[in-house]
Design a protein around this motif. Structure first.
Motif, PDB file in Angstrom:
ATOM      1  N   ALA A   1      -0.406   5.071  -0.828  1.00  0.00           N
ATOM      2  CA  ALA A   1      -0.346   6.090   0.213  1.00  0.00           C
ATOM      3  C   ALA A   1       0.501   7.279  -0.223  1.00  0.00           C
ATOM      4  O   ALA A   1       0.246   8.419   0.188  1.00  0.00           O
ATOM      5  CB  ALA A   1       0.212   5.486   1.503  1.00  0.00           C
TER       6      ALA A   1
ATOM      7  N   ASN B   1       0.803  -1.230   0.000  1.00  0.00           N
ATOM      8  CA  ASN B   1       0.000   0.000   0.000  1.00  0.00           C
ATOM      9  C   ASN B   1       0.831   1.273   0.000  1.00  0.00           C
ATOM     10  O   ASN B   1       0.278   2.369  -0.104  1.00  0.00           O
ATOM     11  CB  ASN B   1      -0.956   0.016   1.190  1.00  0.00           C
ATOM     12  CG  ASN B   1      -0.238  -0.052   2.521  1.00  0.00           C
ATOM     13  OD1 ASN B   1       0.981   0.043   2.565  1.00  0.00           O
ATOM     14  ND2 ASN B   1      -0.977  -0.223   3.593  1.00  0.00           N
ATOM     15  N   ARG B   2       2.136   1.174   0.116  1.00  0.00           N
ATOM     16  CA  ARG B   2       2.941   2.398   0.194  1.00  0.00           C
ATOM     17  C   ARG B   2       2.848   3.221  -1.082  1.00  0.00           C
ATOM     18  O   ARG B   2       2.881   4.454  -1.033  1.00  0.00           O
ATOM     19  CB  ARG B   2       4.399   2.050   0.493  1.00  0.00           C
ATOM     20  CG  ARG B   2       4.640   1.583   1.917  1.00  0.00           C
ATOM     21  CD  ARG B   2       6.116   1.424   2.176  1.00  0.00           C
ATOM     22  NE  ARG B   2       6.350   0.829   3.473  1.00  0.00           N
ATOM     23  CZ  ARG B   2       6.395   1.510   4.620  1.00  0.00           C
ATOM     24  NH1 ARG B   2       6.202   2.808   4.602  1.00  0.00           N
ATOM     25  NH2 ARG B   2       6.614   0.903   5.757  1.00  0.00           N
TER      26      ARG B   2
ATOM     27  N   TRP C   1      -6.151   7.489   6.930  1.00  0.00           N
ATOM     28  CA  TRP C   1      -5.794   6.089   6.673  1.00  0.00           C
ATOM     29  C   TRP C   1      -4.462   5.798   7.352  1.00  0.00           C
ATOM     30  O   TRP C   1      -3.448   6.392   7.024  1.00  0.00           O
ATOM     31  CB  TRP C   1      -5.722   5.854   5.169  1.00  0.00           C
ATOM     32  CG  TRP C   1      -5.089   4.569   4.732  1.00  0.00           C
ATOM     33  CD1 TRP C   1      -4.976   3.409   5.427  1.00  0.00           C
ATOM     34  CD2 TRP C   1      -4.474   4.319   3.458  1.00  0.00           C
ATOM     35  NE1 TRP C   1      -4.335   2.447   4.686  1.00  0.00           N
ATOM     36  CE2 TRP C   1      -4.015   2.979   3.472  1.00  0.00           C
ATOM     37  CE3 TRP C   1      -4.276   5.103   2.314  1.00  0.00           C
ATOM     38  CZ2 TRP C   1      -3.366   2.408   2.381  1.00  0.00           C
ATOM     39  CZ3 TRP C   1      -3.625   4.532   1.223  1.00  0.00           C
ATOM     40  CH2 TRP C   1      -3.178   3.203   1.268  1.00  0.00           C
TER      41      TRP C   1
ATOM     42  N   ALA D   1      -4.939  -0.770   0.338  1.00  0.00           N
ATOM     43  CA  ALA D   1      -5.705   0.468   0.479  1.00  0.00           C
ATOM     44  C   ALA D   1      -7.071   0.160   1.078  1.00  0.00           C
ATOM     45  O   ALA D   1      -7.684  -0.862   0.758  1.00  0.00           O
ATOM     46  CB  ALA D   1      -5.870   1.139  -0.886  1.00  0.00           C
TER      47      ALA D   1
ATOM     48  N   TYR E   1      -1.713   3.601   7.180  1.00  0.00           N
ATOM     49  CA  TYR E   1      -1.244   2.646   6.184  1.00  0.00           C
ATOM     50  C   TYR E   1      -0.034   1.851   6.648  1.00  0.00           C
ATOM     51  O   TYR E   1       0.368   0.869   6.004  1.00  0.00           O
ATOM     52  CB  TYR E   1      -0.940   3.357   4.862  1.00  0.00           C
ATOM     53  CG  TYR E   1       0.271   4.262   4.868  1.00  0.00           C
ATOM     54  CD1 TYR E   1       1.543   3.765   4.613  1.00  0.00           C
ATOM     55  CD2 TYR E   1       0.143   5.621   5.124  1.00  0.00           C
ATOM     56  CE1 TYR E   1       2.657   4.591   4.601  1.00  0.00           C
ATOM     57  CE2 TYR E   1       1.244   6.457   5.118  1.00  0.00           C
ATOM     58  CZ  TYR E   1       2.503   5.937   4.847  1.00  0.00           C
ATOM     59  OH  TYR E   1       3.603   6.767   4.848  1.00  0.00           O
TER      60      TYR E   1
ATOM     61  N   ASN F   1       0.343   7.676   8.842  1.00  0.00           N
ATOM     62  CA  ASN F   1      -1.004   7.846   8.311  1.00  0.00           C
ATOM     63  C   ASN F   1      -1.018   8.910   7.224  1.00  0.00           C
ATOM     64  O   ASN F   1      -0.101   9.737   7.139  1.00  0.00           O
ATOM     65  CB  ASN F   1      -1.951   8.307   9.430  1.00  0.00           C
ATOM     66  CG  ASN F   1      -1.793   7.519  10.705  1.00  0.00           C
ATOM     67  OD1 ASN F   1      -2.473   6.530  10.922  1.00  0.00           O
ATOM     68  ND2 ASN F   1      -0.873   7.946  11.577  1.00  0.00           N
TER      69      ASN F   1
END
Length: 242
Positions: free
Chosen positions: A34, A30-31, A206, A194, A208, A227
């Motif tokens: 993000a 998810n980086r 979020w 995500a 993450y 976040n």
């Protein structure tokens, strides 16, 4: 046949290696997603130990929420020091309360109000709604949770003049928040992919990552939560207390 077996084995090995890297905090799928959000921040507690807020604030961060209280009586031992030091930086600062399933919402709201000043320009208080201890396996019913959460939300809003933000895991969100509390901003934890809220609602914050390492703290917990906010810094500032 042999080629197919080797291909399958190689695929399994790749998946296994990726799993290990994700668990170790080296790879986070998810980086990339993000990184598409400009407003980034952290949440901390006494587990991060003594924090050099000037150093931490330089790590491309815009906001920080600091653990203040838990239940009806516990105060994070580093809250006062963290609050005072963070307020001297350019970060937008707020406090969070870890909700207990074992004391009334009114008592918890009163405890938070006694410990966290209603300071203009600070971020709304956050109610942290997640499972802990024996409640991982023996989860409270929605009715039991709402009987606590409803007066807690009301008490926070009455004292601070803004609705609280509610932090939740996917499981807690689905059980207790989905299709409810439409006026409360949601802070969702999703540390692999995500987030997608089950009722189609938009998230505001979020979380993450729970396994980042940043300069500026030296506690028993080597990692720090990171976040993103779904908007601009100006839009985040618009949520602050008057």
């Amino acid at each position: 046949m042999r080629t197919g077996l080797w291909t399958t084995a190689a695929g399994v090995a790749v998946v296994a290696v990726l799993g290990v890297l994700v668990a170790a905090g080296v790879v986070w799928p998810n980086r990339i997603l993000a990184a598409g959000y400009d407003v980034r921040g952290v949440d901390v507690s006494h587990y991060q130990g003594e924090i050099d807020w000037d150093v931490l604030a330089e790590q491309d961060l815009e906001f920080a929420w600091i653990k203040a209280t838990e239940g009806a009586s516990h105060t994070d031992p580093r809250f006062a020091a963290n609050w005072a030091a963070a307020m001297k930086t350019d970060l937008l600062v707020g406090a969070y309360h870890f909700m207990s399933f074992e004391s009334s919402g009114a008592e918890q709201a009163a405890h938070l109000a006694a410990e966290v000043p209603a300071t203009p320009g600070t971020l709304p208080p956050v109610i942290d709604l997640e499972f802990y201890g024996a409640f991982y396996d023996d989860r409270p019913t929605p009715g039991e949770v709402h009987a606590i959460l409803d007066p807690l939300v009301a008490g926070v809003e009455e004292h601070y003049g803004v609705p609280p933000i509610v932090y939740a895991t996917d499981e807690a969100y689905d059980l207790y928040l989905a299709d409810r509390y439409p006026n409360l901003p949601i802070w969702i934890r999703s540390v692999v992919w995500a987030p997608r809220l089950s009722d189609g609602r938009d998230w505001t914050i979020w979380q993450y990552s729970n396994r980042d390492r940043l300069p500026g703290y030296d506690g028993v917990e080597p990692y720090i939560d990171v976040n993103v906010f779904a908007g601009t810094r100006t839009e985040l500032e618009a949520l602050t207390l008057d």
